[in-house]
Structures are given as C-alpha cells and as structure tokens.
Write a protein that holds these residues in place. Structure first.
Motif, PDB file in Angstrom:
ATOM      1  N   ARG A  57       0.943  -0.989  -0.071  1.00  0.00           N
ATOM      2  CA  ARG A  57       0.092  -0.168   0.101  1.00  0.00           C
ATOM      3  C   ARG A  57       1.037   1.109  -0.024  1.00  0.00           C
ATOM      4  NH1 ARG A  57      -3.005  -2.317   5.066  1.00  0.00           N
ATOM      5  NH2 ARG A  57      -0.653  -2.159   5.521  1.00  0.00           N
ATOM      6  N   ALA A  58       2.277   1.102   0.148  1.00  0.00           N
ATOM      7  CA  ALA A  58       3.059   2.079   0.241  1.00  0.00           C
ATOM      8  C   ALA A  58       2.876   2.898  -1.264  1.00  0.00           C
ATOM      9  CB  ALA A  58       4.473   1.733   0.379  1.00  0.00           C
ATOM     10  N   LEU A  89       6.770  -6.048  -3.262  1.00  0.00           N
ATOM     11  CA  LEU A  89       8.251  -6.737  -2.827  1.00  0.00           C
ATOM     12  C   LEU A  89       8.163  -8.222  -3.260  1.00  0.00           C
ATOM     13  CD1 LEU A  89       8.958  -5.223   0.853  1.00  0.00           C
ATOM     14  CD2 LEU A  89       9.694  -4.320  -1.603  1.00  0.00           C
ATOM     15  N   SER A  90       9.119  -8.706  -3.591  1.00  0.00           N
ATOM     16  CA  SER A  90       9.309 -10.232  -3.710  1.00  0.00           C
ATOM     17  C   SER A  90      10.331 -10.438  -2.367  1.00  0.00           C
ATOM     18  CB  SER A  90      10.173 -10.673  -4.908  1.00  0.00           C
ATOM     19  OG  SER A  90       9.266 -10.502  -5.956  1.00  0.00           O
ATOM     20  N   VAL A  91       9.894 -11.268  -1.516  1.00  0.00           N
ATOM     21  CA  VAL A  91      10.282 -11.622  -0.402  1.00  0.00           C
ATOM     22  C   VAL A  91      10.607 -13.004   0.055  1.00  0.00           C
ATOM     23  CG1 VAL A  91       9.900 -11.377   2.187  1.00  0.00           C
ATOM     24  CG2 VAL A  91       9.076  -9.748   0.858  1.00  0.00           C
ATOM     25  N   HIS A  92      11.919 -13.272   0.203  1.00  0.00           N
ATOM     26  CA  HIS A  92      12.242 -14.899   0.689  1.00  0.00           C
ATOM     27  C   HIS A  92      12.136 -14.898   2.069  1.00  0.00           C
ATOM     28  CE1 HIS A  92      14.936 -17.989   1.852  1.00  0.00           C
ATOM     29  NE2 HIS A  92      14.820 -18.458   0.764  1.00  0.00           N
ATOM     30  N   GLY A  93      11.388 -15.950   2.468  1.00  0.00           N
ATOM     31  CA  GLY A  93      10.986 -16.270   3.580  1.00  0.00           C
ATOM     32  C   GLY A  93      11.505 -17.749   4.000  1.00  0.00           C
ATOM     33  N   ALA A  96       7.795 -19.780   5.039  1.00  0.00           N
ATOM     34  CA  ALA A  96       6.848 -19.052   4.208  1.00  0.00           C
ATOM     35  C   ALA A  96       6.060 -20.346   3.449  1.00  0.00           C
ATOM     36  CB  ALA A  96       7.502 -18.177   3.159  1.00  0.00           C
ATOM     37  N   GLY A  97       5.853 -21.368   4.147  1.00  0.00           N
ATOM     38  CA  GLY A  97       5.178 -22.424   3.500  1.00  0.00           C
ATOM     39  C   GLY A  97       3.726 -22.030   2.968  1.00  0.00           C
ATOM     40  N   ASP A  98       2.930 -21.302   3.853  1.00  0.00           N
ATOM     41  CA  ASP A  98       1.712 -20.735   3.688  1.00  0.00           C
ATOM     42  C   ASP A  98       1.700 -19.342   3.092  1.00  0.00           C
ATOM     43  OD1 ASP A  98      -0.826 -19.967   3.509  1.00  0.00           O
ATOM     44  OD2 ASP A  98      -1.253 -20.428   5.279  1.00  0.00           O
ATOM     45  N   ALA A  99       1.936 -19.141   1.679  1.00  0.00           N
ATOM     46  CA  ALA A  99       2.022 -17.702   1.255  1.00  0.00           C
ATOM     47  C   ALA A  99       1.142 -16.772   1.590  1.00  0.00           C
ATOM     48  CB  ALA A  99       2.007 -18.041  -0.383  1.00  0.00           C
ATOM     49  N   GLU A 100      -0.169 -17.093   1.946  1.00  0.00           N
ATOM     50  CA  GLU A 100      -1.289 -16.143   2.217  1.00  0.00           C
ATOM     51  C   GLU A 100      -0.999 -15.619   3.799  1.00  0.00           C
ATOM     52  OE1 GLU A 100      -3.486 -14.216   0.311  1.00  0.00           O
ATOM     53  OE2 GLU A 100      -2.361 -15.346  -1.194  1.00  0.00           O
ATOM     54  N   THR A 101      -0.442 -16.705   4.710  1.00  0.00           N
ATOM     55  CA  THR A 101      -0.213 -16.214   5.939  1.00  0.00           C
ATOM     56  C   THR A 101       0.975 -15.329   5.886  1.00  0.00           C
ATOM     57  OG1 THR A 101      -1.147 -18.148   7.057  1.00  0.00           O
ATOM     58  CG2 THR A 101       0.344 -17.023   8.242  1.00  0.00           C
ATOM     59  N   LEU A 106       3.358  -9.842   6.786  1.00  0.00           N
ATOM     60  CA  LEU A 106       3.867  -8.452   5.940  1.00  0.00           C
ATOM     61  C   LEU A 106       3.043  -7.406   5.892  1.00  0.00           C
ATOM     62  CD1 LEU A 106       6.127 -10.239   3.353  1.00  0.00           C
ATOM     63  CD2 LEU A 106       6.888  -9.412   5.766  1.00  0.00           C
ATOM     64  N   ALA A 107       1.716  -7.614   5.560  1.00  0.00           N
ATOM     65  CA  ALA A 107       0.857  -6.524   5.367  1.00  0.00           C
ATOM     66  C   ALA A 107       0.540  -5.784   6.844  1.00  0.00           C
ATOM     67  CB  ALA A 107      -0.426  -7.122   4.881  1.00  0.00           C
ATOM     68  N   GLU A 108       0.676  -6.698   7.837  1.00  0.00           N
ATOM     69  CA  GLU A 108       0.419  -6.236   9.437  1.00  0.00           C
ATOM     70  C   GLU A 108       1.752  -5.190   9.557  1.00  0.00           C
ATOM     71  OE1 GLU A 108      -0.395  -7.732  13.644  1.00  0.00           O
ATOM     72  OE2 GLU A 108       0.478  -8.961  12.474  1.00  0.00           O
ATOM     73  N   LEU A 109       2.733  -5.861   9.021  1.00  0.00           N
ATOM     74  CA  LEU A 109       4.174  -4.952   9.617  1.00  0.00           C
ATOM     75  C   LEU A 109       3.907  -3.726   8.587  1.00  0.00           C
ATOM     76  CD1 LEU A 109       7.221  -4.477  10.219  1.00  0.00           C
ATOM     77  CD2 LEU A 109       7.866  -5.644   8.252  1.00  0.00           C
ATOM     78  N   GLU A 110       3.498  -3.748   7.265  1.00  0.00           N
ATOM     79  CA  GLU A 110       3.396  -2.543   6.610  1.00  0.00           C
ATOM     80  C   GLU A 110       2.582  -1.462   7.179  1.00  0.00           C
ATOM     81  OE1 GLU A 110       2.623  -1.185   1.900  1.00  0.00           O
ATOM     82  OE2 GLU A 110       1.516  -2.953   2.685  1.00  0.00           O
ATOM     83  N   GLY A 111       1.356  -1.959   7.772  1.00  0.00           N
ATOM     84  CA  GLY A 111       0.465  -1.146   8.374  1.00  0.00           C
ATOM     85  C   GLY A 111       0.887  -0.529   9.454  1.00  0.00           C
ATOM     86  N   TYR A 112       1.557  -1.064  10.462  1.00  0.00           N
ATOM     87  CA  TYR A 112       2.337  -0.342  11.450  1.00  0.00           C
ATOM     88  C   TYR A 112       3.151   0.743  11.042  1.00  0.00           C
ATOM     89  CZ  TYR A 112       0.347  -3.239  15.166  1.00  0.00           C
ATOM     90  OH  TYR A 112      -0.508  -3.877  16.148  1.00  0.00           O
ATOM     91  N   LEU A 113       4.165   0.214  10.153  1.00  0.00           N
ATOM     92  CA  LEU A 113       5.072   1.199   9.293  1.00  0.00           C
ATOM     93  C   LEU A 113       4.615   2.317   8.807  1.00  0.00           C
ATOM     94  CD1 LEU A 113       8.276   1.488   8.769  1.00  0.00           C
ATOM     95  CD2 LEU A 113       7.592   0.203   6.413  1.00  0.00           C
ATOM     96  N   LEU A 114       3.417   2.333   7.988  1.00  0.00           N
ATOM     97  CA  LEU A 114       2.903   3.374   7.144  1.00  0.00           C
ATOM     98  C   LEU A 114       2.258   4.070   8.265  1.00  0.00           C
ATOM     99  CD1 LEU A 114       1.389   1.601   4.097  1.00  0.00           C
ATOM    100  CD2 LEU A 114       3.501   3.041   4.151  1.00  0.00           C
ATOM    101  N   ALA A 115       1.533   3.741   9.219  1.00  0.00           N
ATOM    102  CA  ALA A 115       1.231   4.576  10.280  1.00  0.00           C
ATOM    103  C   ALA A 115       2.108   5.528  11.113  1.00  0.00           C
ATOM    104  CB  ALA A 115       0.371   3.778  11.503  1.00  0.00           C
TER     105      ALA A 115
END
Length: 136
Positions: A57-58, A89-93, A96-101, A106-115
């Motif tokens: 969302r950045a 972003l393309s992110v190596h985890g 990261a077996g469950d891509a949606e989780t 990472l979306a939660e991290l982005e939310g805190y970061l953008l705030a």
C-alpha cells in the motif's frame, strides 16, 4: 482555528504511532530471532523456504524502501526484489510455506510502518517526493 492549533495533538498521535511501530517491530524481531535460533539448533525442523510477491500500500519511494529495509532486518526474511507498478516486494522467507499467511504477516508490518511514517490527518509531508521521484 489556526493550522497550528492542532499541532500538539498531531505530535502526540504521531509519537504514539511511532512507538507502536517500534514496539511491534521489536516483538517481531525477538520472535524471528528465536525461530532462526531454533532452526540452527534443529536443522530442517520446520524449514519451508519460498519467495512470495507481496503487494504494498506504500505510495512513496521512502515508504517502499522503509518496508524493504524492515523486511530485510527481520531474521529469516529477505527482500529480493522491488516492483514499482503496482508497488510490491518479492520476499524470501525461511518459513513461508503458507504464502497467504506470510503475506498477511508482512501486510500487518506494513500497516504499522505506514502509520508511523505518514503524517496525522492525511497531509503529505512538505518537500516529500512521490513514487515517480517528483515533488508533490
């Protein structure tokens, strides 16, 4: 009411957002370090590496760069690519077996970061550059 009248309130809100991000990121860092330490002690135990494309969302280069940095600072994850249109972003985890989780985390991290990065009240910072490098 003058534009400066709401300044103290905005400062308090912004400081709160920054502290929330710092607390959230610190907890994430400790958790990630423990997971990586467990992986070192029990090799292959829960390793499930993957590269996942994470939409962002950045809206500015600064926000995208800060997100890429936050991801790469977290043990077990690494930003391997930055996409401009649409921002992602393309992110190596390592786990990261469950891509949606993984994307949700990472979306939660982005939310805190953008705030933490964005000014209170939706105004854009003076002199900030947009994603295309131009001034606002």
């Amino acid at each position: 009411m003058s534009p400066r009248a709401g300044l103290p309130r905005r400062v308090v809100w912004r400081t709160g957002r920054i502290l929330r991000f710092a607390g959230f990121f610190t907890v994430r860092l400790v958790q990630a370090n423990l997971v990586v330490a467990r992986e070192i002690l029990t090799p292959g135990h829960a390793l499930c590496p993957a590269i996942v494309r994470v939409p962002l969302r950045a809206g500015t280069d600064t926000e995208v760069a800060a997100m890429a940095l936050a991801v790469s600072l977290t043990p077990g994850t690494l930003t391997v690519g930055v996409h401009r249109d649409p921002p992602a972003l393309s992110v190596h985890g390592m786990h990261a077996g469950d891509a949606e989780t993984f994307r949700r985390q990472l979306a939660e991290l982005e939310g805190y970061l953008l705030a933490a990065l964005r000014p209170v009240g939706g105004a854009h910072p003076i002199g900030g550059a947009n994603r295309n490098g131009g001034e606002r």
